[in-house]
Write a protein that holds these residues in place. Structure first.
Motif, PDB file in Angstrom:
ATOM      1  N   ASN A  65      83.038  -3.507  66.556  1.00 19.32           N
ATOM      2  CA  ASN A  65      81.701  -3.507  67.149  1.00 19.32           C
ATOM      3  C   ASN A  65      81.126  -4.909  67.330  1.00 19.32           C
ATOM      4  N   GLN A  68      72.981  -6.212  72.262  1.00 18.03           N
ATOM      5  CA  GLN A  68      71.884  -5.310  71.916  1.00 18.03           C
ATOM      6  C   GLN A  68      70.521  -5.742  72.465  1.00 18.03           C
ATOM      7  N   ASP A  69      70.199  -7.010  72.369  1.00 22.26           N
ATOM      8  CA  ASP A  69      68.886  -7.475  72.820  1.00 22.26           C
ATOM      9  C   ASP A  69      68.888  -7.985  74.254  1.00 22.26           C
ATOM     10  N   GLU A 125      78.413  -5.362  69.957  1.00 20.37           N
ATOM     11  CA  GLU A 125      77.110  -4.727  69.791  1.00 20.37           C
ATOM     12  C   GLU A 125      76.007  -5.754  69.561  1.00 20.37           C
ATOM     13  N   ASP A 126      76.212  -6.664  68.607  1.00 20.26           N
ATOM     14  CA  ASP A 126      75.188  -7.666  68.300  1.00 20.26           C
ATOM     15  C   ASP A 126      74.934  -8.588  69.485  1.00 20.26           C
TER      16      ASP A 126
END
Length: 636
Positions: free
Chosen positions: A597, A604-605, A600-601
């Protein structure tokens, strides 16, 4: 095809030889069928089944709690009639199964002894001794069975089936290992069958001479101390002489539940030898089952005279339209059952049915996809495992523009190591099916494509699905470089030597050990916990099947052991504060998985609509991946 012959059981005319098998369903608080159940049965009728047999309807709750639906009073008729009428609209006939109860197999609590034929041990809580039914109580149940059958007829049913199989209450009376009575309900076979025969007689008196009565029974348990086929064939002749109209053949009991309710580990048609033996000794129509989802094999079983009807249960959960697809020749579009038994596990966990490969099971109306619109949304799916493929198929069905990026050279993800062992090829069928749907629906698939943040952002997609799966976890053991993760052996990248040690006795470790034993001389599982499969979340019948395979393949198990070092030719572990050395030439690690993952980080934003599904969120099951992929797109 003979599968689509028009046939008849007594006065009940059937449009084909395809039967949806009985599977217990949850109901309303009063035991009546709920709306979800009615929709569920209607969908199988719409899918082309000729006959639908409901799950067991208990006829009384006087002696045990209701395990599923109930048919004991006038107020249960309304919902049952709704179910039947909706099935009739599609030309399906409905047979209502009535049950006197589960007896020693009733799941209650460790404190309340269930009723049974004798004071045998309760299945789920062996320290509990069952309470034997009195003759008065038996007569009470017999009367209630007859009344329940009359209610089924009142509701519009086309037939009734007596629940007399699989180690349940009537089978407990029929079986020497559970029935040690000395009155007229125990002893010789005709006495042990007296309760069943009285139930049939009571049903006949209540439904009349022309109304079809079926009996589902178990001619052989294939369990230690259980019934052998010789006695089972005598039983079926007694049942035939009792005036029933068809016989539904089952195999097994809870002690060997995997032989009754098929798992991924069973061979196709594993009950048909018994079905064929019964067919030879009776003139009644015979209903046969046992992993008969392959249309060609089903057709051959009927053509060869082994059975008159093909009963499909879990396959009907996976694909309600099995019959229609076979009739039209669209067999490559059948959603395959993979034998995971998530359906059964859900039921025994207090939930309604879930099917790993069919997110709409028991939610046929609630989870339907929205109607297509003129709005064309763009969807990027990163990862081509089961979750990513599920999302891609669903997005394409909604009319969206779909792109699927997969970093490897093929779709399937961890379905490949899960399905390549010789005893798990049912899982490979799922890959073939999902690949086929992606091709038919025109999904743009890009293989050998590693997703990078900048390229994802540049695409300005309306929806991004992160389905990047998981990778094997390698524990911090001294000498870990002398080992290889299980996936490499399951995929055939690595070949085992003669002496193999598998570190980890969970689901993957046990399956890997069983697979390696096909070519290796000695295989040992080393597990930190006391027992293998201790924290595996799978159904009892799958657990039994895998443990049986481990035992039959003579695989050694060392529990409560902590591995402290791996060398090129040994594994050193501590057990009970003592150090041991296992000589070997192959060390395989099966210590779980970790999510992939990393993206994901990073994303995400920076994107508005990102959903992480399947193992990318947390390593879990095929069910989680497929369902999360479906629902992520459904709710857009």
């Amino acid at each position: 095809m003979k599968l689509f012959d028009r046939t008849q059981i007594a006065g009940m005319k059937l449009k084909n030889r395809i039967v949806m098998g009985p599977m217990g369903t949850t109901g309303e608080a009063d035991g009546a069928y709920c709306r979800e159940a009615i929709n569920y049965f209607e969908e199988r009728a719409k899918g082309g089944a000729g006959l639908i047999i409901t799950g067991a309807n208990v006829v009384t709750t006087k002696y045990e709690a209701r395990p599923c639906t109930e048919l004991s009073n006038f107020h249960h008729v309304e919902r049952l009639n709704m179910l039947i009428e909706r099935c009739h609209h599609y030309g399906a006939k409905v047979c209502v199964q009535v049950s006197p109860g589960l007896g020693r197999q009733q799941f209650t609590d460790p404190f309340t002894p269930p009723y049974s034929a004798s004071d045998c041990s309760a299945f789920w809580f062996p320290s509990l001794k069952c309470k034997p039914f009195s003759k008065e109580q038996i007569h009470d149940i017999v009367n209630k069975i007859g009344y329940s059958a009359s209610l089924a007829k009142m509701a519009g049913a086309d037939a009734v089936e007596l629940h007399a199989y699989g180690g349940y209450l009537l089978d407990q009376f029929q079986s020497k290992q559970w029935n040690t009575r000395t009155d007229e309900y125990g002893g010789e076979l005709k006495n042990r069958m007296r309760f069943t025969l009285e139930c049939i007689d009571s049903m006949r008196k209540n439904v009349g001479t022309d109304f079809p009565i079926l009996v589902k029974f178990t001619p052989v348990h294939r369990a230690k101390g259980g019934r052998e086929l010789e006695e089972g064939l005598k039983m079926v002749k007694i049942l035939e002489n009792a005036g029933i109209d068809a016989i539904h053949v089952d195999v097994g009991c809870y002690e060997v539940w995997h032989k009754a309710i098929s798992t991924v580990y069973e061979k196709e048609g594993h009950q048909m030898d018994v079905v064929g033996a019964v067919k030879k000794v009776v003139s009644l129509p015979v209903l046969g089952q046992g992993k008969m989802f392959d249309p060609e094999k089903a057709e051959k079983a009927v053509s060869d005279g082994k059975t008159d009807y093909i009963v499909l249960a879990h396959q009907m959960l996976a694909d309600p339209a099995w019959a229609n697809k076979v009739k039209k020749g669209n067999t490559m579009d059948i959603v395959p059952c993979i034998g995971c038994n998530e359906c059964l596990l859900a039921g025994f966990s207090g939930k309604h049915y879930y099917c790993a490969v069919n997110p709409l099971c028991y939610a046929e109306k609630d989870y339907m996809l929205p109607e297509k619109t003129d709005i064309k949304k763009s969807v990027l799916i990163i990862g081509g495992g089961p979750g990513g493929m599920s999302a891609a198929i669903t997005a394409a069905k909604r009319g969206f523009n779909v792109e699927l990026w997969e970093k490897s050279s093929r779709l399937g993800g961890n379905l490949w190591p899960a399905g390549l062992p010789t005893f798990k090829h049912d899982v490979l069928n799922l890959i073939k099916y999902m690949e086929r749907q992606i091709l038919k629906l025109g999904v743009k698939v890009v293989l050998n494509k590693e997703a990078v943040e900048e390229e994802v952002l540049d695409g300005k997609y309306d929806k991004i699905i992160l389905a990047t799966g998981s990778k094997p976890f390698m524990p911090p053991i001294s000498g870990i470089e002398n080992s290889v993760p299980a996936n490499d052996y399951l995929l055939g990248i690595k070949k085992p030597g003669k002496r193999v040690v598998v570190i980890g006795g969970g689901l993957v470790g046990c399956e890997t050990a069983a697979y390696m034993k096909e070519t290796s001389e000695k295989v040992t599982i080393v597990e930190m916990l006391e027992d293998i499969l201790a924290i595996s979340e799978h159904c009892l019948n799958n657990d039994q099947a895998l443990r049986t395979m481990i035992k039959e393949r003579n695989i050694d198990v060392v529990g409560s052991a902590k591995v402290i070092k791996i060398t090129p030719d040994s594994v050193i572990y501590i057990k009970n504060d003592k150090e041991y050395t296992l000589e070997c030439d192959t060390v395989i690690i099966a210590s779980g998985y970790r999510s992939n993952n990393e993206l994901e980080d990073k994303l995400q934003d920076k994107v508005e609509n990102l959903t992480v599904i399947g193992d990318a969120g947390a390593p879990r099951k095929i069910l989680n991946a497929i369902h999360e992929g479906y629902h992520a797109i459904r709710v857009m």
